[in-house]
Design a protein around this motif. Sequence first.
Motif, mmCIF file in Angstrom:
data_model
loop_
_atom_site.group_PDB
_atom_site.id
_atom_site.type_symbol
_atom_site.label_atom_id
_atom_site.label_comp_id
_atom_site.label_asym_id
_atom_site.label_seq_id
_atom_site.Cartn_x
_atom_site.Cartn_y
_atom_site.Cartn_z
ATOM 1 N N ILE A 45 0.837 -1.210 0.000
ATOM 2 C CA ILE A 45 0.000 0.000 0.000
ATOM 3 C C ILE A 45 0.871 1.259 0.000
ATOM 4 O O ILE A 45 0.624 2.208 -0.746
ATOM 5 C CB ILE A 45 -0.936 0.013 1.231
ATOM 6 C CG1 ILE A 45 -1.954 -1.125 1.146
ATOM 7 C CG2 ILE A 45 -1.656 1.358 1.346
ATOM 8 C CD1 ILE A 45 -2.789 -1.282 2.393
ATOM 9 N N LYS A 46 1.912 1.255 0.829
ATOM 10 C CA LYS A 46 2.760 2.448 1.013
ATOM 11 C C LYS A 46 3.696 2.673 -0.173
ATOM 12 O O LYS A 46 3.799 3.779 -0.701
ATOM 13 C CB LYS A 46 3.580 2.291 2.294
ATOM 14 C CG LYS A 46 4.546 3.429 2.580
ATOM 15 C CD LYS A 46 5.223 3.213 3.930
ATOM 16 C CE LYS A 46 6.257 4.301 4.212
ATOM 17 N NZ LYS A 46 7.475 4.127 3.379
ATOM 18 N N ASP A 47 4.385 1.611 -0.621
ATOM 19 C CA ASP A 47 5.463 1.781 -1.592
ATOM 20 C C ASP A 47 5.069 1.473 -3.034
ATOM 21 O O ASP A 47 5.807 1.794 -3.964
ATOM 22 C CB ASP A 47 6.662 0.902 -1.201
ATOM 23 C CG ASP A 47 7.223 1.283 0.159
ATOM 24 O OD1 ASP A 47 7.246 2.489 0.463
ATOM 25 O OD2 ASP A 47 7.632 0.373 0.910
ATOM 26 N N LYS A 48 3.926 0.809 -3.201
ATOM 27 C CA LYS A 48 3.411 0.499 -4.547
ATOM 28 C C LYS A 48 4.466 -0.135 -5.463
ATOM 29 O O LYS A 48 4.778 0.402 -6.544
ATOM 30 C CB LYS A 48 2.838 1.762 -5.192
ATOM 31 C CG LYS A 48 1.675 2.367 -4.415
ATOM 32 C CD LYS A 48 1.172 3.633 -5.079
ATOM 33 C CE LYS A 48 -0.060 4.167 -4.358
ATOM 34 N NZ LYS A 48 0.186 4.510 -2.942
ATOM 35 N N PRO A 49 5.029 -1.277 -5.058
ATOM 36 C CA PRO A 49 5.991 -1.952 -5.941
ATOM 37 C C PRO A 49 5.310 -2.425 -7.223
ATOM 38 O O PRO A 49 4.098 -2.647 -7.241
ATOM 39 C CB PRO A 49 6.469 -3.140 -5.099
ATOM 40 C CG PRO A 49 5.337 -3.410 -4.160
ATOM 41 C CD PRO A 49 4.752 -2.063 -3.843
ATOM 42 N N ASP A 50 6.098 -2.569 -8.286
ATOM 43 C CA ASP A 50 5.531 -3.087 -9.531
ATOM 44 C C ASP A 50 5.092 -4.537 -9.365
ATOM 45 O O ASP A 50 4.053 -4.951 -9.884
ATOM 46 C CB ASP A 50 6.565 -3.001 -10.656
ATOM 47 C CG ASP A 50 7.010 -1.576 -10.905
ATOM 48 O OD1 ASP A 50 6.137 -0.718 -11.097
ATOM 49 O OD2 ASP A 50 8.235 -1.325 -10.880
ATOM 50 N N ILE A 51 5.905 -5.312 -8.629
ATOM 51 C CA ILE A 51 5.657 -6.740 -8.445
ATOM 52 C C ILE A 51 5.875 -7.111 -6.987
ATOM 53 O O ILE A 51 6.812 -6.630 -6.347
ATOM 54 C CB ILE A 51 6.608 -7.579 -9.335
ATOM 55 C CG1 ILE A 51 6.253 -7.383 -10.816
ATOM 56 C CG2 ILE A 51 6.549 -9.066 -8.984
ATOM 57 C CD1 ILE A 51 7.233 -8.055 -11.778
ATOM 58 N N ALA A 52 5.017 -7.961 -6.446
ATOM 59 C CA ALA A 52 5.205 -8.530 -5.110
ATOM 60 C C ALA A 52 5.303 -10.046 -5.238
ATOM 61 O O ALA A 52 4.395 -10.686 -5.767
ATOM 62 C CB ALA A 52 4.050 -8.154 -4.185
ATOM 63 N N ILE A 53 6.434 -10.605 -4.791
ATOM 64 C CA ILE A 53 6.639 -12.053 -4.808
ATOM 65 C C ILE A 53 6.345 -12.560 -3.404
ATOM 66 O O ILE A 53 7.056 -12.218 -2.455
ATOM 67 C CB ILE A 53 8.082 -12.400 -5.222
ATOM 68 C CG1 ILE A 53 8.395 -11.804 -6.603
ATOM 69 C CG2 ILE A 53 8.283 -13.916 -5.243
ATOM 70 C CD1 ILE A 53 9.851 -11.947 -7.011
ATOM 71 N N LEU A 54 5.296 -13.354 -3.254
ATOM 72 C CA LEU A 54 4.786 -13.707 -1.935
ATOM 73 C C LEU A 54 4.705 -15.217 -1.728
ATOM 74 O O LEU A 54 4.269 -15.947 -2.632
ATOM 75 C CB LEU A 54 3.372 -13.127 -1.753
ATOM 76 C CG LEU A 54 3.172 -11.643 -2.073
ATOM 77 C CD1 LEU A 54 1.691 -11.298 -1.996
ATOM 78 C CD2 LEU A 54 3.984 -10.772 -1.117
ATOM 79 N N ASP A 55 5.088 -15.642 -0.540
ATOM 80 C CA ASP A 55 4.826 -17.022 -0.140
ATOM 81 C C ASP A 55 3.315 -17.162 0.021
ATOM 82 O O ASP A 55 2.641 -16.248 0.499
ATOM 83 C CB ASP A 55 5.546 -17.306 1.184
ATOM 84 C CG ASP A 55 5.461 -18.766 1.603
ATOM 85 O OD1 ASP A 55 4.927 -19.588 0.824
ATOM 86 O OD2 ASP A 55 5.911 -19.093 2.712
ATOM 87 N N ILE A 56 2.780 -18.298 -0.370
ATOM 88 C CA ILE A 56 1.328 -18.459 -0.302
ATOM 89 C C ILE A 56 0.847 -18.592 1.145
ATOM 90 O O ILE A 56 -0.266 -18.203 1.473
ATOM 91 C CB ILE A 56 0.873 -19.671 -1.144
ATOM 92 C CG1 ILE A 56 -0.602 -19.521 -1.543
ATOM 93 C CG2 ILE A 56 1.102 -20.982 -0.432
ATOM 94 C CD1 ILE A 56 -1.058 -20.484 -2.612
ATOM 95 N N GLU A 57 1.706 -19.124 2.045
ATOM 96 C CA GLU A 57 1.319 -19.285 3.449
ATOM 97 C C GLU A 57 2.272 -18.491 4.331
ATOM 98 O O GLU A 57 3.460 -18.800 4.413
ATOM 99 C CB GLU A 57 1.348 -20.760 3.846
ATOM 100 C CG GLU A 57 0.212 -21.557 3.240
ATOM 101 C CD GLU A 57 0.097 -22.943 3.842
ATOM 102 O OE1 GLU A 57 -1.017 -23.314 4.218
ATOM 103 O OE2 GLU A 57 1.119 -23.642 3.938
#
Length: 210
Positions: A45-57
Motif C-alpha cells: 500500500i505504502k510503496d506500490k511496488p511493480d511486483i510482489a513475490i509472496l509465499d502463499i502461506e
Amino acid sequence: MLKPNILIADDHPLLLRGLEEFLKERKYNIINTHSDGLSAYNAIIKDKPDIAILDIEMPNLTGVDIAKNCKRHQIDTKIILITLHKEKKFFEDAVKYNIHGYLLKEFALTEIEACIASVSRGEPYFSEKIYKRFTNVSERNSDIEKLTPSEIKILKRIAEEMTSTEIADLLSISVRTVEKHRANIIRKLTLEQKPNALLIWSQKNKQLLL
C-alpha cells in the motif's frame, strides 16, 4: 526496458534471503523484504511496488489474502505466488484473484526470471508443472471451437470481470440474452454449475480468447 521494483515476502528466512540475493545478483530492484503477510501488504500500500513475490502461506495474511485485498482495493501491484502446494484449489484461487504468477518453490529459482519478465509484459506466468497438471491444451482448444462468435465475445467480457448487466449495456443486448449465452457456454464447455465457473475458466484460458 527498466527492471521492475520488487517486494518479497516469505516467512522462511533462508528462502527469503536466498531469493533476495539471487535477484539482487541479477540487478533487480528489491525495495522491501518481509517475513509476514500483514507487513508485506502494508508495504505494498505504502510503496506500490511493480511486483510482489509472496509465499502463499504466511502469518497474519496469506499470499492469497493479499491478492484478494489488492484486487478489492484496485492496487496495481502484480502478485507472484511461490508455493509448495500442488492442489487444484490453490491454482484456482490464483486464477480467481488475478494472481499474475504462480511458481512451485522447487522450481522458483529456475523460473523466477522468466516469470518476472512475463508478468512485466502483462502476461500471466504459471509454473509449467502445475499448469500442465490442471489444464489440457488440446482439450481446451476443442472446447473453444464449440462456441459461436457471440459466445466468445461474451466470454471475453466475463474474463474482464464484467457483470451480465455491464455486458448487456456494452453489446446493446438484453440481460436475458447474456444469461442465455452464459448458460450455453457452460453447457458447451461442460463446466460445473457454480457461480464463478465461467470466470475461472475464462481467466485460466485467456490466451484462447485473444
